[in-house]
Write an enzyme that holds these catalytic residues in place. Structure first.
Site, PDB file in Angstrom:
ATOM      1  N   HIS A  34      79.017  42.596 -52.863  1.00  0.00           N
ATOM      2  CA  HIS A  34      78.455  43.947 -53.033  1.00  0.00           C
ATOM      3  C   HIS A  34      79.499  44.869 -53.681  1.00  0.00           C
ATOM      4  O   HIS A  34      79.187  45.655 -54.567  1.00  0.00           O
ATOM      5  CB  HIS A  34      78.065  44.551 -51.679  1.00  0.00           C
ATOM      6  N   GLN A 150      65.374  36.944 -58.402  1.00  0.00           N
ATOM      7  CA  GLN A 150      65.158  38.366 -58.105  1.00  0.00           C
ATOM      8  C   GLN A 150      65.559  39.219 -59.310  1.00  0.00           C
ATOM      9  O   GLN A 150      64.823  40.115 -59.736  1.00  0.00           O
ATOM     10  CB  GLN A 150      65.976  38.751 -56.877  1.00  0.00           C
TER      11      GLN A 150
HETATM   12  P1  AMP Z   1      71.648  41.994 -50.512  1.00  0.00           P
HETATM   13  O1  AMP Z   1      72.364  43.001 -49.679  1.00  0.00           O
HETATM   14  O2  AMP Z   1      71.869  40.575 -50.078  1.00  0.00           O
HETATM   15  O3  AMP Z   1      70.199  42.334 -50.740  1.00  0.00           O
HETATM   16  O4  AMP Z   1      72.320  42.058 -51.944  1.00  0.00           O
HETATM   17  C1  AMP Z   1      72.422  43.255 -52.660  1.00  0.00           C
HETATM   18  C2  AMP Z   1      72.884  42.964 -54.067  1.00  0.00           C
HETATM   19  O5  AMP Z   1      74.155  42.306 -54.017  1.00  0.00           O
HETATM   20  C3  AMP Z   1      71.931  42.024 -54.834  1.00  0.00           C
HETATM   21  O6  AMP Z   1      71.837  42.459 -56.183  1.00  0.00           O
HETATM   22  C4  AMP Z   1      72.630  40.699 -54.738  1.00  0.00           C
HETATM   23  O7  AMP Z   1      72.314  39.822 -55.799  1.00  0.00           O
HETATM   24  C5  AMP Z   1      74.094  41.116 -54.782  1.00  0.00           C
HETATM   25  N1  AMP Z   1      74.942  40.072 -54.210  1.00  0.00           N
HETATM   26  C6  AMP Z   1      74.783  39.427 -53.021  1.00  0.00           C
HETATM   27  N2  AMP Z   1      75.743  38.495 -52.847  1.00  0.00           N
HETATM   28  C7  AMP Z   1      76.518  38.547 -53.968  1.00  0.00           C
HETATM   29  C8  AMP Z   1      77.668  37.825 -54.417  1.00  0.00           C
HETATM   30  N3  AMP Z   1      78.226  36.860 -53.680  1.00  0.00           N
HETATM   31  N4  AMP Z   1      78.210  38.153 -55.599  1.00  0.00           N
HETATM   32  C9  AMP Z   1      77.653  39.132 -56.366  1.00  0.00           C
HETATM   33  N5  AMP Z   1      76.567  39.844 -56.018  1.00  0.00           N
HETATM   34  C10 AMP Z   1      76.007  39.557 -54.832  1.00  0.00           C
END
Ligand code: AMP
Length: 272
Positions: A34, A150
């Site tokens: 994030h 997504q």
């Molecule tokens: P989430 O809180 O899991 O819904 O993720 C929020 C955003 O962070 C989404 O756009 C995810 O694709 C991105 N995200 C989650 N994990 C990672 C990661 N390991 N590296 C980069 N972006 C991430």
């Protein structure tokens, strides 16, 4: 840093901003993945808004909505240190009413892979992102390639609904040993974490093999040999537009895995 607890507060705050707005939607329990999105948004915009909202409509019955990690105070601190201007963290009852206009994910690409294993998941994702985009009205919105399908569907929604928003794709952040960072990794026991590592290893091996062969069956066979998971939900080979492919197309291929390790469902992918 402003904390915005309701859509109306966020809409009022947004009106005070003069300049470009970078927006990072999240479900909280923030990690380095994030943070990399937030840092990119910070570099590229005058203002940065992060949303933290565990969106109930994208969880299926029986999924981990209730036990999804919530660490609001720690998340605020991470955002503060990263120079975020405002965090939008609404209550579900302020985001949804009873009998709503609904958004449907596309019939094919919204119902394969993640959409097949989690039917309705992307309807919920697109519904909430649509609301968030209208509340925040960002110049740019930042999404991770970790959730490749997504990301693809959000770009499609932006095109289909003529949103004037630039979608910025961000690379997947990994632990030193290769495990993709995820809020759900905290569910893993030490033993499960070791086996979860086989997912990124299989993808890495697939990427290496892809430079030598286009043969998907051959690559898939080696991946399966490496994988040490409890339930392999899919290994898929698609092009950048999420059409299934019969052979590797260098520069236009994504290899994706979804698997359960113990009771934790993990996804990862690699762009070839
Ligand atoms: P989430 O809180 O899991 O819904 O993720 C929020 C955003 O962070 C989404 O756009 C995810 O694709 C991105 N995200 C989650 N994990 C990672 C990661 N390991 N590296 C980069 N972006 C991430």
């Amino acid at each position: 840093m402003k904390i915005l607890n309701s859509p109306s507060e966020a809409i009022t705050y947004r009106k005070t901003l003069n300049g470009s707005v970078g927006f990072v939607p999240t479900m909280g329990a923030l990690h380095e993945g994030h943070l990399s999105l937030i840092e990119k948004a910070r570099e590229e915009n005058d203002f940065v808004i992060v949303s933290i909202f565990v969106n109930p409509t994208q969880f299926l019955p029986g999924e981990d909505l209730d036990k999804y990690p919530r660490r609001l105070e720690a998340d605020f601190e991470i955002c503060r240190r990263a120079g975020v201007d405002a965090v939008f963290t609404p209550a579900p009852e302020n985001m949804y009413t009873n009998d709503e206009v609904l958004i449907k994910a596309p019939k094919v690409k919204g119902y394969i892979l993640e959409g097949f294993n989690r039917p309705g998941h992307f309807d919920g994702v697109l519904q909430v992102v649509n609301k968030l985009f209208n509340i925040i009205r960002p110049t740019r919105a930042y999404f991770g390639k970790k959730d490749a399908q997504q990301l693809y569907l959000i770009k499609q929604m932006v095109d289909n609904f003529f949103f004037n928003i630039e979608i910025v794709e961000c690379e997947t952040k990994r632990e030193k040993d290769g495990l993709a960072l995820s809020s759900r990794n905290i569910y893993l026991s030490e033993e499960e974490r070791k086996r979860a590592l086989s997912i990124s290893k299989a993808l890495k091996r697939a990427a290496k093999l892809s430079s030598k062969t286009n043969n998907i069956e051959k690559i898939k066979k080696e991946m399966i040999e490496i994988l040490d998971v409890d339930e392999l939900q899919y290994i898929a080979f698609v092009d950048r537009d999420f059409n299934y492919i019969n052979e590797i197309k260098p520069g236009n291929t994504i290899i994706l895995i979804a698997a359960k390790v113990g009771s934790t469902r993990l996804i990862d992918n690699i762009f070839i």
